[in-house]
Design an enzyme around this catalytic site. Structure first.
Site, mmCIF file in Angstrom:
data_model
loop_
_atom_site.group_PDB
_atom_site.id
_atom_site.type_symbol
_atom_site.label_atom_id
_atom_site.label_comp_id
_atom_site.label_asym_id
_atom_site.label_seq_id
_atom_site.Cartn_x
_atom_site.Cartn_y
_atom_site.Cartn_z
ATOM 1 N N LYS A 1 52.363 -17.845 -21.654
ATOM 2 C CA LYS A 1 52.290 -17.473 -23.066
ATOM 3 C C LYS A 1 51.024 -18.063 -23.715
ATOM 4 O O LYS A 1 50.373 -18.944 -23.129
ATOM 5 C CB LYS A 1 53.551 -17.985 -23.771
ATOM 6 N N TYR B 1 60.886 -7.745 -26.465
ATOM 7 C CA TYR B 1 61.855 -8.664 -27.077
ATOM 8 C C TYR B 1 62.931 -7.935 -27.886
ATOM 9 O O TYR B 1 63.538 -8.546 -28.777
ATOM 10 C CB TYR B 1 61.129 -9.688 -27.957
ATOM 11 N N ASN C 1 57.120 -22.503 -25.334
ATOM 12 C CA ASN C 1 57.621 -23.075 -24.079
ATOM 13 C C ASN C 1 56.866 -22.581 -22.841
ATOM 14 O O ASN C 1 57.420 -22.535 -21.753
ATOM 15 C CB ASN C 1 59.128 -22.840 -23.967
ATOM 16 N N HIS D 1 57.217 -17.215 -19.817
ATOM 17 C CA HIS D 1 58.337 -16.266 -19.817
ATOM 18 C C HIS D 1 58.658 -15.914 -18.380
ATOM 19 O O HIS D 1 57.752 -15.743 -17.569
ATOM 20 C CB HIS D 1 57.957 -14.976 -20.562
ATOM 21 N N GLU E 1 60.580 -4.792 -17.912
ATOM 22 C CA GLU E 1 59.426 -5.502 -18.490
ATOM 23 C C GLU E 1 58.134 -5.170 -17.733
ATOM 24 O O GLU E 1 57.070 -5.024 -18.355
ATOM 25 C CB GLU E 1 59.695 -7.012 -18.470
HETATM 26 P P1 DAT Z 1 64.024 -17.586 -22.355
HETATM 27 O O1 DAT Z 1 62.540 -17.503 -22.673
HETATM 28 O O2 DAT Z 1 64.381 -18.907 -21.762
HETATM 29 O O3 DAT Z 1 64.523 -16.408 -21.570
HETATM 30 P P2 DAT Z 1 65.274 -16.346 -24.667
HETATM 31 O O4 DAT Z 1 65.095 -15.037 -23.971
HETATM 32 O O5 DAT Z 1 66.635 -16.694 -25.171
HETATM 33 O O6 DAT Z 1 64.766 -17.553 -23.775
HETATM 34 O O7 DAT Z 1 64.296 -16.392 -25.933
HETATM 35 C C1 DAT Z 1 62.999 -15.839 -25.875
HETATM 36 C C2 DAT Z 1 62.047 -16.816 -26.534
HETATM 37 O O8 DAT Z 1 62.356 -16.955 -27.914
HETATM 38 C C3 DAT Z 1 62.106 -18.231 -25.964
HETATM 39 O O9 DAT Z 1 61.309 -18.378 -24.824
HETATM 40 C C4 DAT Z 1 61.627 -19.049 -27.114
HETATM 41 C C5 DAT Z 1 62.162 -18.317 -28.322
HETATM 42 N N1 DAT Z 1 63.463 -18.855 -28.758
HETATM 43 C C6 DAT Z 1 64.669 -18.633 -28.179
HETATM 44 N N2 DAT Z 1 65.650 -19.252 -28.833
HETATM 45 C C7 DAT Z 1 65.062 -19.892 -29.864
HETATM 46 C C8 DAT Z 1 65.537 -20.719 -30.931
HETATM 47 N N3 DAT Z 1 66.840 -21.005 -31.075
HETATM 48 N N4 DAT Z 1 64.626 -21.203 -31.805
HETATM 49 C C9 DAT Z 1 63.319 -20.924 -31.678
HETATM 50 N N5 DAT Z 1 62.800 -20.157 -30.706
HETATM 51 C C10 DAT Z 1 63.648 -19.638 -29.821
HETATM 52 MG MG MG Z 2 64.665 -14.368 -22.075
#
Ligand code: DAT
Ligand code: MG
Length: 138
Positions: free
Chosen positions: A9, A49, A116, A119, A130
């Site tokens: 990212k 997303y 973080n 992805h 994707e």
């Molecule tokens: P992952 O990237 O571990 O698959 P996800 O698909 O639930 O996680 O969420 C996509 C992204 O959105 C994630 O990498 C960071 C952001 N995100 C997720 N939950 C969040 C939260 N509670 N607060 C802030 N950012 C968040």
């Molecule tokens: Mg995810």
């Protein structure tokens, strides 16, 4: 062969962590099949997303992802979806286990979205969806 979509990212790209992430993928034994560097456009980010639309972090997430260049990779290997999720660690980099990419290299920056570093697709079906968005024809 199973495939996954990995994105380094914009935070990881800016910090110069692309090589470190790709190194870990290769050291684990997975194969890099395609690579591209680009600033993701909002239209494709909305598709990517879609599952998070309406959540409080959705708009900050799209803004962050559109903020600069990122590295996109198609990675191949048996059970690579599960394996890369394990390499990446938990979503919240503060809580992610040491030894994982997010646990070793990430932290909280006091921002509304978790920056973080990486992805990784969450299922083989998500991976194919994707890959179709970011690597049309692959
Ligand atoms: P992952 O990237 O571990 O698959 P996800 O698909 O639930 O996680 O969420 C996509 C992204 O959105 C994630 O990498 C960071 C952001 N995100 C997720 N939950 C969040 C939260 N509670 N607060 C802030 N950012 C968040
Ligand atoms: Mg995810």
């Amino acid at each position: 062969m199973e495939r996954t979509l990995v994105i380094v990212k914009p935070d990881g790209f800016k910090r110069g962590l692309t090589g470190e992430v790709l190194r870990r993928i290769e050291a684990k034994g997975y194969t890099l099949a395609s690579l591209q560097i680009m600033t993701p456009d909002r239209e494709r980010l909305a598709q990517h997303y879609a599952e998070h639309e309406g959540k409080p972090f959705y708009q900050p997430l799209v803004d962050f992802m559109a903020s600069g260049p990122a590295t996109f990779a198609i990675v191949e290997g048996d059970r690579v979806v599960e394996g890369f999720r394990s390499l990446a660690g938990a979503t919240d980099p503060t809580a992610a286990a040491p030894g994982s990419i997010r646990g070793d290299l990430g932290r909280d920056w006091g921002l509304p979205v978790q920056q973080n570093i990486v992805h990784g697709s969450d299922s083989p079906e998500s991976a194919e969806r994707e890959i179709g968005i970011w690597f049309p024809g692959h």
